[in-house]
Motif scaffolding. Structure first.
Motif, PDB file in Angstrom:
ATOM      1  N   ALA A 347      32.431  41.589  37.307  1.00 28.02           N
ATOM      2  CA  ALA A 347      32.912  42.895  36.894  1.00 28.02           C
ATOM      3  C   ALA A 347      31.862  43.941  37.210  1.00 28.02           C
ATOM      4  CB  ALA A 347      33.237  42.906  35.390  1.00 28.02           C
ATOM      5  N   GLY A 348      32.338  45.145  37.539  1.00 23.15           N
ATOM      6  CA  GLY A 348      31.475  46.297  37.760  1.00 23.15           C
ATOM      7  C   GLY A 348      31.642  47.300  36.648  1.00 23.15           C
ATOM      8  N   ASN A 349      30.587  48.035  36.353  1.00 23.85           N
ATOM      9  CA  ASN A 349      30.567  48.923  35.206  1.00 23.85           C
ATOM     10  C   ASN A 349      30.098  50.306  35.618  1.00 23.85           C
ATOM     11  OD1 ASN A 349      29.666  50.064  32.484  1.00 23.85           O
ATOM     12  ND2 ASN A 349      30.465  48.064  31.878  1.00 23.85           N
ATOM     13  N   LYS A 350      30.465  51.295  34.806  1.00 23.30           N
ATOM     14  CA  LYS A 350      30.002  52.653  35.058  1.00 23.30           C
ATOM     15  C   LYS A 350      28.526  52.837  34.730  1.00 23.30           C
ATOM     16  CE  LYS A 350      34.352  55.180  34.710  1.00 23.30           C
ATOM     17  NZ  LYS A 350      35.094  56.249  34.001  1.00 23.30           N
ATOM     18  N   ASP A 351      27.937  51.844  34.052  1.00 17.26           N
ATOM     19  CA  ASP A 351      26.493  51.922  33.798  1.00 17.26           C
ATOM     20  C   ASP A 351      25.669  51.451  34.997  1.00 17.26           C
ATOM     21  OD1 ASP A 351      26.869  49.220  33.792  1.00 17.26           O
ATOM     22  OD2 ASP A 351      26.029  48.865  31.809  1.00 17.26           O
ATOM     23  N   ARG A 352      26.336  51.322  36.177  1.00 13.86           N
ATOM     24  CA  ARG A 352      25.705  51.031  37.473  1.00 13.86           C
ATOM     25  C   ARG A 352      25.292  49.581  37.629  1.00 13.86           C
ATOM     26  NH1 ARG A 352      21.394  55.798  36.902  1.00 13.86           N
ATOM     27  NH2 ARG A 352      21.462  54.992  34.791  1.00 13.86           N
ATOM     28  N   ARG A 353      25.844  48.704  36.807  1.00 15.47           N
ATOM     29  CA  ARG A 353      25.489  47.283  36.873  1.00 15.47           C
ATOM     30  C   ARG A 353      26.696  46.436  37.285  1.00 15.47           C
ATOM     31  NH1 ARG A 353      20.758  45.245  35.094  1.00 15.47           N
ATOM     32  NH2 ARG A 353      19.331  46.690  34.077  1.00 15.47           N
ATOM     33  N   VAL A 354      26.396  45.344  37.989  1.00 17.63           N
ATOM     34  CA  VAL A 354      27.369  44.301  38.313  1.00 17.63           C
ATOM     35  C   VAL A 354      27.017  43.080  37.474  1.00 17.63           C
ATOM     36  CG1 VAL A 354      28.251  42.761  40.099  1.00 17.63           C
ATOM     37  CG2 VAL A 354      27.780  45.149  40.639  1.00 17.63           C
ATOM     38  N   ARG A 355      28.017  42.559  36.764  1.00 20.62           N
ATOM     39  CA  ARG A 355      27.779  41.428  35.878  1.00 20.62           C
ATOM     40  C   ARG A 355      28.666  40.257  36.270  1.00 20.62           C
ATOM     41  NH1 ARG A 355      27.322  46.023  32.699  1.00 20.62           N
ATOM     42  NH2 ARG A 355      25.483  46.121  31.335  1.00 20.62           N
ATOM     43  N   VAL A 356      28.081  39.070  36.299  1.00 21.00           N
ATOM     44  CA  VAL A 356      28.815  37.823  36.545  1.00 21.00           C
ATOM     45  C   VAL A 356      28.871  37.062  35.229  1.00 21.00           C
ATOM     46  CG1 VAL A 356      28.873  35.662  37.829  1.00 21.00           C
ATOM     47  CG2 VAL A 356      28.089  37.752  38.948  1.00 21.00           C
ATOM     48  N   PHE A 357      30.089  36.710  34.809  1.00 19.68           N
ATOM     49  CA  PHE A 357      30.290  36.037  33.530  1.00 19.68           C
ATOM     50  C   PHE A 357      30.769  34.609  33.750  1.00 19.68           C
ATOM     51  CE2 PHE A 357      31.149  40.566  32.684  1.00 19.68           C
ATOM     52  CZ  PHE A 357      30.187  40.801  31.706  1.00 19.68           C
ATOM     53  N   ASP A 358      30.275  33.723  32.913  1.00 14.10           N
ATOM     54  CA  ASP A 358      30.743  32.344  32.857  1.00 14.10           C
ATOM     55  C   ASP A 358      31.689  32.235  31.669  1.00 14.10           C
ATOM     56  OD1 ASP A 358      31.170  29.622  32.705  1.00 14.10           O
ATOM     57  OD2 ASP A 358      29.119  29.100  33.239  1.00 14.10           O
ATOM     58  N   ALA A 359      32.992  32.014  31.951  1.00 14.77           N
ATOM     59  CA  ALA A 359      33.982  31.990  30.876  1.00 14.77           C
ATOM     60  C   ALA A 359      33.780  30.812  29.939  1.00 14.77           C
ATOM     61  CB  ALA A 359      35.392  31.952  31.475  1.00 14.77           C
ATOM     62  N   ARG A 360      33.148  29.727  30.400  1.00 17.18           N
ATOM     63  CA  ARG A 360      32.936  28.569  29.529  1.00 17.18           C
ATOM     64  C   ARG A 360      31.876  28.858  28.475  1.00 17.18           C
ATOM     65  NH1 ARG A 360      31.895  24.921  34.708  1.00 17.18           N
ATOM     66  NH2 ARG A 360      30.786  26.864  35.135  1.00 17.18           N
ATOM     67  N   ARG A 361      30.848  29.620  28.828  1.00 17.37           N
ATOM     68  CA  ARG A 361      29.794  29.955  27.866  1.00 17.37           C
ATOM     69  C   ARG A 361      30.046  31.279  27.168  1.00 17.37           C
ATOM     70  NH1 ARG A 361      24.214  29.825  30.754  1.00 17.37           N
ATOM     71  NH2 ARG A 361      25.368  31.054  32.290  1.00 17.37           N
TER      72      ARG A 361
END
Length: 497
Positions: A347-361
């Motif tokens: 996901a990309g955010n307006k706070d200028r960061r790209v985040r990768v999430f692990d749905a299992r954790r």
């Protein structure tokens, strides 16, 4: 004096060849290589085509081929692994060709979508163009539009375009929707009209269903077995739809997911208006759908009054929230679920960061400070991330190292990012649709083409570059003496160098 064809020596036991082959099926590439050095009989057994065909399939190569398509599957696996390593190295070092899919006779780029290397673009001139980047023939055929009543007036702007492996769909500012078949030609095969402006357009990735949202109505169109288009469902929504997606790989009637301000609907023909998520005063900021799950960003009142902005992951079979990920002051501006690896979400955010999430954790696997402005488009695979920002920057990241590999900048916000193993397509779409120099009365409509948006196509395959890596102006044929997009007449066409 033993029969080495039918009986294989296993120490002091003689086994039939088929039984010995079943034992060797549990070995990997390195173990088979060691076994091939034991004896001549074991070498024949360790290099059996059945074993290497299974290894090739297990590693995800040549899945659509049968065992009879190659004479040496060990060599085929070696070539596939070498090509994968070469492509990965080219991605990291930015080795490849870059082409601009620019078309601008008086039109500004409005929307871009791509599927398997085929790019579709819509312009303010009302024209819709296609490029097939899998070949070096970058001529852009025009998809014919349905003529308006009486043929008077300028054609409307293109609002949205969508494309999959079989269909291309375009929505116009006046509420018109046209559907083309990529197999039948340039004339539209289906056409329908909305009374109001279309807010969202969706096309099933692997199917033939088309969904549109106009006003408070969501309409789903799809052809039957005989090819006649019909409307399986029309749904009335209480609020204006902001995001719309069709669930892929659905048997039977199509299923749509619509986000209307702070409500997310699951729209089925038999269960109209099923509310998937609803929290008053917390609007949805982005949406993406896979075959079994839906991911969307939710904007809260702020971290002082309530929990911070999050991305929610819902199971479409149980209609229950699987996990809540992310904790950010900024709004989630884009999310990609269907192209991500299993159990992963980017996901990309307006706070200028790209985040990768692990749905299992239920937590972020990595967070990248990507852009000067908000992130507008993002996609990932097993090892890399490609993100686009509002400032026009395209960044390629190594996911495991968390480092930026390279970047490329253009003038306008990046609205579309798509890549596979060997190619990358990005689109910079301007916010301003009437730039200076776009008037018909101007002397040269190409003077201000930098304000009109641009599409880039990157090719990282050395196989094509070794032969075809020439400038676009030198790809002219003997039939056309004009250069590529430059109004230059070539005395000698350089069609091959």
């Amino acid at each position: 004096f033993q029969n080495e064809i039918n009986e294989v020596p296993f120490f002091d036991v003689q086994l039939p060849y088929e039984l010995a082959l079943k034992i060797f099926r549990y070995l990997g590439k390195a173990e088979l290589g060691r076994c091939a050095q034991v004896s001549r009989t074991w070498k024949i057994l360790a290099e059996d085509e059945v074993l290497w065909y299974r290894l090739c399939q297990q590693e995800g190569y040549l899945l659509d081929m049968s065992i009879s398509d190659h004479s040496c599957w060990k060599l085929a696996l070696k070539n596939c692994r070498a090509r994968e390593h070469m492509l990965k190295t080219n991605w990291k070092n930015r080795v490849g060709a870059v082409s601009q899919l620019r078309y601008e006779p008086g039109g500004v780029l409005c929307d871009v979508h791509s599927c398997d290397g085929v790019v579709m673009a819509g312009y303010t001139s009302g024209e819709v163009r296609l490029w097939d980047t899998r070949t070096w023939d970058y001529t852009a055929p025009v998809l014919a539009a349905v003529p308006g009543p009486g043929g008077a007036g300028a054609p409307p702007h293109v609002s949205f375009v969508r494309i999959n492996s079989s269909l291309a769909v375009a929505a116009y500012e006046d509420g018109t929707v046209s559907v083309w078949s990529l197999l039948l030609g340039r004339e539209p095969i289906h056409h329908f009209q909305h009374n109001q402006r279309i807010q969202a357009l969706a096309l099933a990735p692997g199917g033939t269903a088309v969904a549109t949202a106009s006003g408070f109505e969501v309409k789903v169109e799809s052809p039957d077995d005989k090819g006649f288009w019909q409307t399986p469902g029309t749904f009335e929504i209480q609020k204006l739809v902001n995001f719309l997606n069709l669930v892929p790989d659905v048997r039977g009637s199509p299923v749509a997911v619509a986000a209307a301000e702070d409500i997310v609907y699951l729209l089925r023909a038999e269960d109209a208006g099923k509310v998937l998520h609803s929290v008053y005063g917390q609007p949805v900021t982005c949406l993406d759908v896979s075959a079994r799950e839906a991911a969307f960003g939710v904007k809260t009142f702020g971290w002082l009054l309530n929990e911070p902005n999050q991305s929610l992951l819902y199971n479409l079979e149980t209609n229950q929230c699987v996990t809540k990920v992310g904790s950010s002051i900024g709004d989630f501006s884009c999310v990609n679920l269907h192209n991500s690896p299993p159990n992963m979400l980017v996901a990309g955010n307006k706070d200028r960061r790209v985040r990768v999430f692990d749905a299992r954790r239920g937590e972020a696997a990595c967070s990248l400070y990507a852009h000067q402005l908000g992130v507008s488009a993002v996609q990932m695979d097993e090892w890399k991330i490609v993100s686009g920002g509002q400032e026009g920057l395209v960044c390629v990241w190594d996911q495991r190292m968390g480092t930026k590999l390279w970047e490329m900048h253009a003038r306008h916000p990046v609205r579309h990012v798509w890549f596979n193993s060997h190619s990358l397509i990005t689109a910079n779409i301007p916010e301003e649709k009437n730039p200076r120099g776009s008037s018909i009365t101007d002397d040269d409509p190409s003077v201000h083409r930098k304000y009109r948006g641009i599409i880039y196509s990157y090719e990282f395959s050395v196989d094509q570059l070794a032969v075809e890596s020439v400038l676009p102006i030198c790809r002219s044929s003997y039939d056309e003496l004009a250069g590529y997009n430059y109004n230059i007449g070539l005395a000698v066409p350089y069609d091959s160098i």
